[in-house]
Design an enzyme around this catalytic site. Structure first.
Site, PDB file in Angstrom:
ATOM      1  N   ARG A   1     -93.579  55.321  61.937  1.00 45.41           N
ATOM      2  CA  ARG A   1     -94.990  54.124  60.815  1.00 45.41           C
ATOM      3  C   ARG A   1     -95.738  54.340  61.750  1.00 45.41           C
ATOM      4  NH1 ARG A   1     -94.158  49.122  59.228  1.00 45.41           N
ATOM      5  NH2 ARG A   1     -91.896  49.905  58.929  1.00 45.41           N
TER       6      ARG A   1
ATOM      7  N   LYS B   1    -110.392  67.487  52.164  1.00 50.47           N
ATOM      8  CA  LYS B   1    -111.114  68.626  51.795  1.00 50.47           C
ATOM      9  C   LYS B   1    -111.617  69.390  52.829  1.00 50.47           C
ATOM     10  CE  LYS B   1    -111.270  66.453  48.206  1.00 50.47           C
ATOM     11  NZ  LYS B   1    -111.875  64.516  47.627  1.00 50.47           N
TER      12      LYS B   1
ATOM     13  N   TYR C   1    -118.243  58.181  44.619  1.00 43.79           N
ATOM     14  CA  TYR C   1    -116.941  59.004  44.777  1.00 43.79           C
ATOM     15  C   TYR C   1    -116.042  57.859  43.606  1.00 43.79           C
ATOM     16  CZ  TYR C   1    -112.466  61.328  44.656  1.00 43.79           C
ATOM     17  OH  TYR C   1    -111.104  61.499  45.105  1.00 43.79           O
TER      18      TYR C   1
ATOM     19  N   ASP D   1    -118.524  57.896  54.484  1.00 43.01           N
ATOM     20  CA  ASP D   1    -117.898  58.579  53.854  1.00 43.01           C
ATOM     21  C   ASP D   1    -118.401  59.699  54.097  1.00 43.01           C
ATOM     22  OD1 ASP D   1    -116.464  59.986  52.347  1.00 43.01           O
ATOM     23  OD2 ASP D   1    -116.114  59.079  50.769  1.00 43.01           O
TER      24      ASP D   1
HETATM   25  C1  LIG Z   1    -111.645  63.286  47.964  1.00 43.04           C
HETATM   26  C2  LIG Z   1    -113.106  62.081  48.030  1.00 43.04           C
HETATM   27  C3  LIG Z   1    -112.212  61.422  48.681  1.00 43.04           C
HETATM   28  C4  LIG Z   1    -110.467  60.865  48.413  1.00 43.04           C
HETATM   29  O1  LIG Z   1    -110.280  61.611  48.871  1.00 43.04           O
HETATM   30  P1  LIG Z   1    -108.420  62.249  49.083  1.00 43.04           P
HETATM   31  O2  LIG Z   1    -108.060  62.465  49.392  1.00 43.04           O
HETATM   32  O3  LIG Z   1    -108.025  62.756  47.024  1.00 43.04           O
HETATM   33  O4  LIG Z   1    -107.641  60.807  48.202  1.00 43.04           O
HETATM   34  C5  LIG Z   1    -113.459  60.057  48.729  1.00 43.04           C
HETATM   35  N1  LIG Z   1    -114.404  60.458  48.772  1.00 43.04           N
HETATM   36  C6  LIG Z   1    -115.223  61.885  48.749  1.00 43.04           C
HETATM   37  C7  LIG Z   1    -116.124  62.199  48.839  1.00 43.04           C
HETATM   38  C8  LIG Z   1    -113.839  62.886  48.256  1.00 43.04           C
HETATM   39  O5  LIG Z   1    -114.670  64.456  48.371  1.00 43.04           O
END
Ligand SMILES: *Cc1c(COP(=O)(O)O)cnc(C)c1O
Length: 372
Positions: free
Chosen positions: A47, A196, A99, A171
């Site tokens: 962890r 992603k 988001y 982000d």
């Molecule tokens: C998918 C996404 C998230 C969240 O990510 P997860 O892995 O689904 O928790 C945050 N910001 C953006 C822009 C995203 O496309």
């Protein structure tokens, strides 16, 4: 070294135990102490640290041009760690079209914990200036935004945040470090849903934070990561690192295909609007062209005839898959408003497209038949 080279080599070493060129997966949760009590390899318990996670974090830091990185079990776990690093009474400013999960987390989980949360149209710098308060401690940026692909001037917003002593976190999920480097534009942290584009194959869930400096704020995040325990498994770290090796080349193809699809849709009579920052007609095009090295594979369209017409287009695609998420090799199409539910602010006739790595001619032919 250039990005392509860093993507292949960062965090990679030939395994000293076996000579394996690619890393083994270390599933062991615990690591042996020496007779004198020392931990000779620096690992204690998985962890708090694991060889696969450490290799991934080294790679992520080098890709974003940061001092250090922390990997998480999802994008939302990474965002949660940022919000947890603040105190009750601190003010957090979010983009109005942030988001969906980020807004939900801030408003439904962290407001009851005492964070003050407000939203603003971050594409409009005058509004951002007016929305920043003396007690603002975090300005969250997401550019391009989801799902309207709005563009925020990262350097300008980071400077405004720093003037009141707030952190600026970007982000960078949709752009990736291949297309946009927030830390070099003044942001303190870059955040990724590695689920992603970095993962790139729609088969792993993960998140990451990369820091410009390994300061007290980042050490606090590290503490939250290791103590809170929202860490990725060794297998997920291994899989993600494997995916990152091809990221620069995948992103080039996503950009190429995204632009080709956007140009086709822009001319189509049944499409009212195309939101893609690579089009000269996009309101954020100038800023995007300045701070990005490509415009990515995400776009959204508004279909003439309202929500039913948009749903009908989505029902007729054959090559695109109707599913949420983005950034994989396969193209996806999604009616966002019906996914987000009644509180959604997304236009009801909007379809979001994640343009994958198929040949663009085939994708365009599919959209042509679906639009009719
Ligand atoms: C998918 C996404 C998230 C969240 O990510 P997860 O892995 O689904 O928790 C945050 N910001 C953006 C822009 C995203 O496309």
């Amino acid at each position: 070294m250039q990005l392509e080279t860093r993507a292949v080599h960062a965090g990679r070493q030939v395994d000293p135990a076996t000579g394996a060129v690619m890393p083994p997966i270390h599933l062991s949760t615990t690591f042996e102490r020496d007779a004198d009590g020392a931990y000779p390899h620096g690992y204690i318990y998985t962890r708090s640290g694991n060889p696969n996670r450490q290799a991934l974090e080294q790679c992520l830091a080098q890709l974003e041009g940061g001092a250090a990185a922390a990997a998480f079990s999802s994008g939302m776990a990474a965002t949660m760690a940022v919000l947890q690093a603040f105190q009750p009474g601190d003010h957090v400013l979010l983009p109005a079209d942030v988001y969906y999960g980020t807004r939900k987390l801030a408003q439904e989980i962290f407001r009851p914990w005492g964070l003050a949360v407000s939203t603003v149209d971050m594409a409009d710098l005058e509004q951002v200036r007016a929305a920043i308060q003396p007690q603002t401690r975090l300005v969250w940026v997401e550019t391009p935004s989801n799902p309207l692909l709005k563009i925020t001037d990262i350097a300008a917003v980071a400077e405004m945040a720093h003037r009141v002593g707030a952190r600026c976190v970007v982000d960078n999920t949709w752009a990736t470090p291949v297309l946009q480097q927030p830390l070099s534009l003044g942001a303190d942290l870059a955040m990724h849903a590695t689920t992603k584009y970095l993962g790139g194959h729609s088969d792993l869930l993960g998140g990451a934070l990369i820091a410009r400096e390994e300061d007290d704020f980042f050490l606090r995040i590290r503490e939250i990561q290791a103590t809170g325990g929202a860490v990725p498994s060794p297998f997920d770290c291994w899989l993600l690192l494997r995916s990152i090796r091809t990221l620069p080349y995948r992103m080039r193809a996503h950009c190429h295909n995204g632009l080709a699809v956007a140009r086709f849709l822009q001319e189509h009579p049944r499409v009212e609007a195309v939101h893609y920052p690579g089009l000269a007609s996009h309101p954020g095009h100038t800023v995007a062209a300045r701070q990005m090295q490509g415009f990515g594979g995400m776009l959204s369209i508004q279909v003439a005839g309202g929500a039913d017409a948009a749903m009908a287009v989505a029902s007729r695609v054959r090559l695109f898959t109707r599913a949420t998420s983005l950034g994989g090799v396969e193209s996806l199409i999604e009616h966002r408003a019906s996914v987000e539910g009644p509180a959604s602010t997304t236009p009801p006739n909007l379809l979001r497209l994640s343009v994958g790595l198929e040949h663009p001619d085939d994708l365009i032919a599919d959209l042509a038949q679906a639009l009719g």
